[in-house]
Scaffold this motif. Structure first.
Motif, PDB file in Angstrom:
ATOM      1  N   GLN A  55      42.664  29.897  40.677  1.00 30.80           N
ATOM      2  CA  GLN A  55      42.464  28.537  41.112  1.00 30.80           C
ATOM      3  C   GLN A  55      41.106  28.360  41.403  1.00 30.80           C
ATOM      4  O   GLN A  55      40.743  26.895  41.308  1.00 30.80           O
ATOM      5  N   PHE A  56      40.419  29.287  41.873  1.00 33.14           N
ATOM      6  CA  PHE A  56      38.995  28.832  41.839  1.00 33.14           C
ATOM      7  C   PHE A  56      38.175  28.440  40.948  1.00 33.14           C
ATOM      8  O   PHE A  56      37.428  27.751  40.972  1.00 33.14           O
ATOM      9  N   PRO A  59      39.208  24.425  38.166  1.00 29.93           N
ATOM     10  CA  PRO A  59      38.271  23.024  38.362  1.00 29.93           C
ATOM     11  C   PRO A  59      37.149  23.210  37.732  1.00 29.93           C
ATOM     12  O   PRO A  59      36.634  22.297  36.873  1.00 29.93           O
ATOM     13  N   GLU A 208      31.460  21.683  41.928  1.00 28.14           N
ATOM     14  CA  GLU A 208      31.710  21.331  43.185  1.00 28.14           C
ATOM     15  C   GLU A 208      32.626  20.306  43.664  1.00 28.14           C
ATOM     16  O   GLU A 208      33.666  20.235  44.362  1.00 28.14           O
ATOM     17  N   ARG A 211      36.065  20.939  42.073  1.00 30.00           N
ATOM     18  CA  ARG A 211      36.940  21.789  42.859  1.00 30.00           C
ATOM     19  C   ARG A 211      37.345  21.249  44.396  1.00 30.00           C
ATOM     20  O   ARG A 211      38.739  21.417  44.698  1.00 30.00           O
TER      21      ARG A 211
END
Ligand SMILES: Nc1ncnc2c1ncn2[C@@H]1O[C@H](COP(=O)(O)OP(=O)(O)OP(=O)(O)O)[C@@H](O)[C@H]1O
Ligand SMILES: [Mg+2]
Lengths: 250, 311
Positions: A55-56, A59, A208, A211
């Motif tokens: 998941q990290f 994005p 950033e 995410r």
């Protein structure tokens, strides 16, 4: 600006013929990273900031795809049109200016960024790795990095004289973006100097934002990154136009 | 007095590339509806002049006026009324023949169907309609050239600039192109043409200039130039230079003939070709190595540009 859209129209016609290869190239690579890192490295990493490892990084793959699409289009693609196909010279014989040609290239690179970003977004969403509906803003956001990466690439294409030299740009500019941009680990793990340098890394800002949107984090942090990307785009925009003028007009 | 409408005029036009002076101050005026030619050796500055007219080059020194508008870099409004055949083909290899015309028409704001219709008509004029769906890559050099010419006509331009339009074409195709150019001219379109073919210039140019190393050496209609610059007849003597009798210069002088040494022999220019021809046998020059013909533009060109050396 009409001229720029007419130039874009030409590109879209070509895109209509070659999109399958484009899709392979621009989408496969992020997906390969996602699976290799996500499943491989992910087996050793527990959680980052309350997210699973895959998941990290998911994005980041969207941002990565957007960067690659614009970068490759506006380096190799542009160089081939400029140098081998003489497409810009041909267009300039029509009622367009160098500025139109450059803006057309930027629009095309940006459009591809958004498009291929969406493809990755859909794939990772289908894999269940996107928790928040706010992620629907991502395509709109990708206009910014798409534009900026196109502008940057066009600057390089405007000065390089040989297609092989594009490798320098990929290796010396794009690779560091990619490695230090916080795709695979939080940038806070990096030494302070590198963290500072990341302010100049458009991919870092893109990751950033993607995410934050994917996780539905509050909007405050996003504004800062968006502002930096917008400022960098606005500052750099005149440069490729000027470089291409020198290049195309004698 | 007849009022002449000049669509393009250049005054002292110069161009420098670094320290190299490619154009050294040329002046010319092109009238509406005429075909105006530029002749000159490789590197004479023809393409440089064309590029300045169609907006790939800036005017830094001297003045260029197109439709009464002073030009620094030809703006889109003017370019939309020009048709350009550049020296290099610059076709879109990713697209088919007809798509090339469509996309180019699109640059001028033509709709897809408009440019398809016009495009097919132009391909027909160029004798290549059956190639409409072929890829550009598969075309022969001559067909590519014809497609570039068709492309230049898609916006129905008022001035067409053709930089060596028929280089690489076979004789039939060349005549086809000339035919097309003549018909455009009869519709009032202004043509500007560079060429290395004297026959082409003679056939279709109303007026022309001969350029050499960035300068214009002469200007006029082909007939005027021939009448003004050379004597009406030439005897070409194709003999190895050591076999040419040394007396030739003296003999020629007595008949007021001009002698020009060219790569493959000697040209004798004279008023009365037949009279001189009869003299050849008295000068120990075998007639079978000689050839009598009226002078043409090529002779003007050779003489002015000094590739033939006057004796
Ligand atoms: N962009 C440029 N940079 C430097 N020199 C140039 C440039 N363009 C043309 N030249 C030089 O200017 C001179 C004139 O070139 P130009 O292309 O106008 O010649 P031309 O008459 O069209 O010749 P050709 O018959 O070979 O097409 C040449 O010596 C050429 O090398
Ligand atoms: Mg030329």
């Amino acid at each position: 600006m009409t001229g720029a859209f007419r130039v874009l129209d030409r590109h879209l016609k070509v895109f209509g013929r070659t999109w399958q290869h484009n899709l392979m190239f621009n989408v496969m690579e992020p997906l390969l990273y996602l699976s290799a890192m996500g499943f491989g490295l992910g087996a050793f990493v527990q959680e980052i900031d309350g997210m699973s490892y895959i998941q990290f990084i998911a994005p980041g793959m969207i941002a990565l795809s957007a960067m690659y699409s614009a970068t490759f289009e506006c380096t190799y693609g542009t160089f081939v049109r400029l140098h081998y196909q003489k497409a810009f010279h041909a267009m300039l014989a029509g009622p367009v200016t160098v500025k139109d040609v450059v803006l057309g290239e930027i629009l095309y690179g940006m459009m591809k960024s958004v498009l291929f970003g969406i493809v990755i977004l859909v794939v990772v969403a289908l894999l269940g790795q996107i928790p928040s509906w706010q992620a629907l803003w991502i395509p709109l956001f990708l206009i910014l990095p798409g534009t900026l990466f196109s502008i940057m690439a066009l600057c390089y294409s405007g000065i390089t004289t040989n297609i092989d030299y594009i490798n320098y740009y990929i290796t010396l500019v794009i690779m560091p973006f990619f490695l230090f941009g916080g795709l695979y680990f939080p940038v806070s793990a990096l030494p302070g100097v590198v963290q500072k340098l990341n302010w100049l890394n458009p991919l870092y800002h893109s990751v950033e934002v993607c995410r934050a949107l994917a996780f539905g984090n509050p909007a405050q942090a996003i504004g800062f990154h968006v502002a930096i990307l917008a400022a960098m785009s606005a500052l750099l925009l005149p440069l490729p136009i000027r470089l291409m003028k020198t290049r195309l007009l004698s | 007095m007849i009022k002449l409408d000049y669509v393009i005029s250049a005054q002292n036009l110069s161009k420098k590339y670094g320290s190299f002076q490619a154009l050294k101050g040329i002046s010319f005026r092109i009238q509406e509806g005429e075909c105006f030619g530029f002749l000159g050796h490789n590197g004479a500055g023809k393409s440089t002049t064309m590029r300045m007219i169609y907006g790939l080059s800036t005017v830094d020194e001297g003045q260029l006026t197109i439709w009464d508008q002073p030009i620094t870099l030809t703006p889109p409004e003017i370019k939309s009324r020009l048709g350009i055949v550049p020296q290099e083909d610059s076709l879109d290899p990713d697209l088919t023949v007809l798509e090339n015309l469509e996309v180019y028409g699109g640059l001028f704001g033509l709709s897809r169907s408009q440019s398809q219709m016009l495009g097919r008509q132009l391909l027909d004029d160029m004798g290549m309609l059956e190639k409409e769906h072929d890829s550009v890559e598969s075309l022969s050099g001559g067909l590519k050239r014809r497609l570039v010419i068709a492309r230049a006509l898609i916006n129905q331009p008022q001035i067409i600039i053709l930089d060596e339009p028929t280089t690489g074409l076979d004789p039939q195709a060349r005549h086809q192109v000339w035919q097309k150019l003549r018909s455009l001219k009869s519709q009032g379109v202004t043509l500007i043409l560079t060429t290395h073919y004297m026959e082409e210039a003679t056939q279709i140019c109303d007026r022309l200039v001969i350029m050499h190393e960035g300068l214009i050496l002469a200007e006029g209609s082909p007939m005027e130039l021939i009448a003004r610059c050379v004597l009406p007849y030439v005897i070409e003597i194709h003999l190895p230079i050591q076999d040419v009798p040394e007396q030739l210069m003296k003999h020629a002088g007595r008949f007021n003939a001009e002698v020009l040494q060219v790569a493959n022999g000697i040209f004798l220019y004279c008023q009365d070709g037949h009279r001189l021809w009869e003299q050849l046998k008295h000068w120990d020059i075998p007639q079978h190595a000689c050839f009598l013909r009226p002078s043409n533009l090529e002779d003007v060109f050779l003489k002015l540009t000094g590739k033939g050396e006057e004796q």
